[in-house]
Scaffold this motif. Structure first.
Motif, PDB file in Angstrom:
ATOM      1  N   HIS A 180       0.757  -1.123  -0.060  1.00  0.00           N
ATOM      2  CA  HIS A 180       0.009  -0.088   0.012  1.00  0.00           C
ATOM      3  C   HIS A 180       0.937   1.213   0.033  1.00  0.00           C
ATOM      4  N   GLN A 181       1.749   1.267   0.720  1.00  0.00           N
ATOM      5  CA  GLN A 181       2.806   2.516   0.971  1.00  0.00           C
ATOM      6  C   GLN A 181       3.526   2.701  -0.536  1.00  0.00           C
ATOM      7  N   PHE A 182       3.533   1.643  -1.384  1.00  0.00           N
ATOM      8  CA  PHE A 182       4.488   1.932  -2.688  1.00  0.00           C
ATOM      9  C   PHE A 182       3.555   1.275  -3.774  1.00  0.00           C
ATOM     10  N   MET A 183       1.999   1.904  -3.486  1.00  0.00           N
ATOM     11  CA  MET A 183       1.147   1.246  -4.419  1.00  0.00           C
ATOM     12  C   MET A 183       1.252   2.151  -5.989  1.00  0.00           C
ATOM     13  N   ASN A 184       1.715   3.307  -5.779  1.00  0.00           N
ATOM     14  CA  ASN A 184       1.929   3.986  -7.183  1.00  0.00           C
ATOM     15  C   ASN A 184       3.512   4.503  -7.224  1.00  0.00           C
ATOM     16  N   ILE A 190       8.955  -5.027  -5.751  1.00  0.00           N
ATOM     17  CA  ILE A 190       8.705  -5.792  -4.586  1.00  0.00           C
ATOM     18  C   ILE A 190       8.653  -7.459  -4.931  1.00  0.00           C
ATOM     19  N   PHE A 191       9.429  -7.996  -4.040  1.00  0.00           N
ATOM     20  CA  PHE A 191       9.665  -9.648  -4.256  1.00  0.00           C
ATOM     21  C   PHE A 191       9.174 -10.118  -3.008  1.00  0.00           C
ATOM     22  N   ALA A 205      -3.469  -5.977  -2.230  1.00  0.00           N
ATOM     23  CA  ALA A 205      -2.231  -5.898  -1.997  1.00  0.00           C
ATOM     24  C   ALA A 205      -1.133  -6.454  -2.790  1.00  0.00           C
ATOM     25  N   LYS A 206      -1.688  -7.978  -2.966  1.00  0.00           N
ATOM     26  CA  LYS A 206      -0.916  -8.807  -3.664  1.00  0.00           C
ATOM     27  C   LYS A 206      -0.573  -8.544  -5.232  1.00  0.00           C
ATOM     28  N   GLN A 207      -1.474  -7.674  -5.679  1.00  0.00           N
ATOM     29  CA  GLN A 207      -1.548  -7.208  -7.158  1.00  0.00           C
ATOM     30  C   GLN A 207      -0.380  -6.546  -7.286  1.00  0.00           C
ATOM     31  N   ARG A 208       0.277  -5.645  -6.203  1.00  0.00           N
ATOM     32  CA  ARG A 208       1.320  -4.734  -6.402  1.00  0.00           C
ATOM     33  C   ARG A 208       2.476  -5.332  -6.445  1.00  0.00           C
ATOM     34  N   ILE A 209       2.682  -6.628  -5.810  1.00  0.00           N
ATOM     35  CA  ILE A 209       3.871  -7.485  -5.871  1.00  0.00           C
ATOM     36  C   ILE A 209       4.363  -7.622  -7.250  1.00  0.00           C
TER      37      ILE A 209
END
Ligand SMILES: [Zn+2]
Length: 323
Positions: A180-184, A190-191, A205-209
């Motif tokens: 969430h912090q780094f969403m944009n 992210i690994f 959240a998982k979609q951002r990984i």
């Protein structure tokens, strides 16, 4: 040169809170004592003290003012830290005995990031609050020390505009707060390898990984290390191929340890050490500064696992210059 960031103020001593909570709230001091036992007085040459607790003004870089105001109240604090009886404690005592140590550890993570940027390898003996979101604390995580470290480095020009950050989360839980912090934020990659059948179960959240590696319950070390060895080198190569990576952040949660009541994976102590040293090696061979945060770990062995990794780093790299 490796830096070990630690303050005796990290430990939480709150009328037996450790009996209300799976968290060993004194594991930081125990890890430091264990390191002293393993390394001896030479440890002091690597020690970087923490100067103060993080302030609300600094936390505004990663949290909303509403959230920071809300957690002044015991009820909200008890919810975020998942210790329900805390809601009945006086606010002043919680702020002093519980929140203050977390503020010191959060400041410690920013100091660790700076030490990694200048020396190559740095470890904070606390921190790694990967469930803290901009407007919500959860999963024992109040403040997003990881996002704060990245934004502080950028604000001070230690990370340049567009310079990449590789975040490797090997805690047993999925790092939803970091997502969430780094969403944009397209410069943070992210690994995340995590137990897929435990908290937080958050599809958004998982979609951002960028490299998403869900694991089965009770995943054993052999399989875990096979997946890590097959995935991490390619992930880092893909980041470094076109552009340099300014900093690696390693969330080294020890709740992957066999018997951990919350992590529910099945790595042995030697396998956790192998995991940690493999991650450091991957960064070092690519010349990327790297920092480690101990994050979760809910067995009485957690502090020993942290100390084992740090002592090996000190033995292997302690006196050699870091490229
Ligand atoms: Zn965890």
């Amino acid at each position: 040169m490796i830096s070990v960031v630690y303050s005796p103020r990290y430990d939480i001593r709150f009328f037996g809170v450790e009996r209300l909570h799976p968290f060993d709230s004194r594991k930081y001091g125990r890890a430091w004592e264990e390191l002293l036992r393993l390394i001896g007085p030479r440890l002091w040459q690597h020690h970087v003290p923490v100067d103060r607790a993080v302030t609300d003004e600094e936390l505004l870089l990663v949290h909303s003012a509403e959230y920071l105001a809300k957690i002044r109240h015991p009820k909200a604090l008890a919810t975020a830290l998942e210790v329900p009886p805390m809601r009945y404690a006086p606010g002043w005592s919680l702020r002093w005995k519980v929140v203050k140590p977390i503020r010191w550890a959060t400041r410690g993570t920013t100091i660790t990031a700076k030490a990694a940027m200048s020396g190559g390898v740095a470890v904070n003996l606390s921190g790694g609050y990967h469930h803290a979101k901009p407007d919500r604390g959860e999963g024992f995580c109040l403040f997003s020390d990881i996002a704060l470290a990245v934004r502080s480095l950028r604000a001070e020009g230690m990370l340049r505009e567009g310079q990449r950050v590789a975040y490797i989360d090997l805690d047993a839980h999925q790092g939803n707060g970091v997502c969430h912090q780094f969403m944009n934020d397209k410069d943070v990659f992210i690994f995340d390898m995590y137990n897929s059948v435990i908290y937080p179960f958050e599809p958004e959240a998982k979609q951002r990984i960028d490299c998403n590696l869900p694991l089965p319950r009770e995943c054993r070390g052999v399989e875990y290390l096979r997946i890590l060895r097959n995935s991490l080198p390619g992930f880092l190569d893909s980041l470094t191929r076109s552009q340099g990576v300014g900093l690696g952040i390693y969330n080294a949660g020890t709740d992957v340890f066999s018997g951990d009541p919350l992590g529910r994976l099945a790595l042995s102590a030697p396998e956790i050490l192998e995991r940690d040293l493999f991650v450091f090696d991957q960064f070092r061979t690519r010349g990327i500064p790297v920092m480690m945060l101990p994050s979760g770990g809910y067995t009485r062995e957690s502090y020993r696992l942290i100390a084992a990794t740090v002592s090996h780093l000190l033995e292997d790299l302690g006196t050699s210059p870091v490229s």
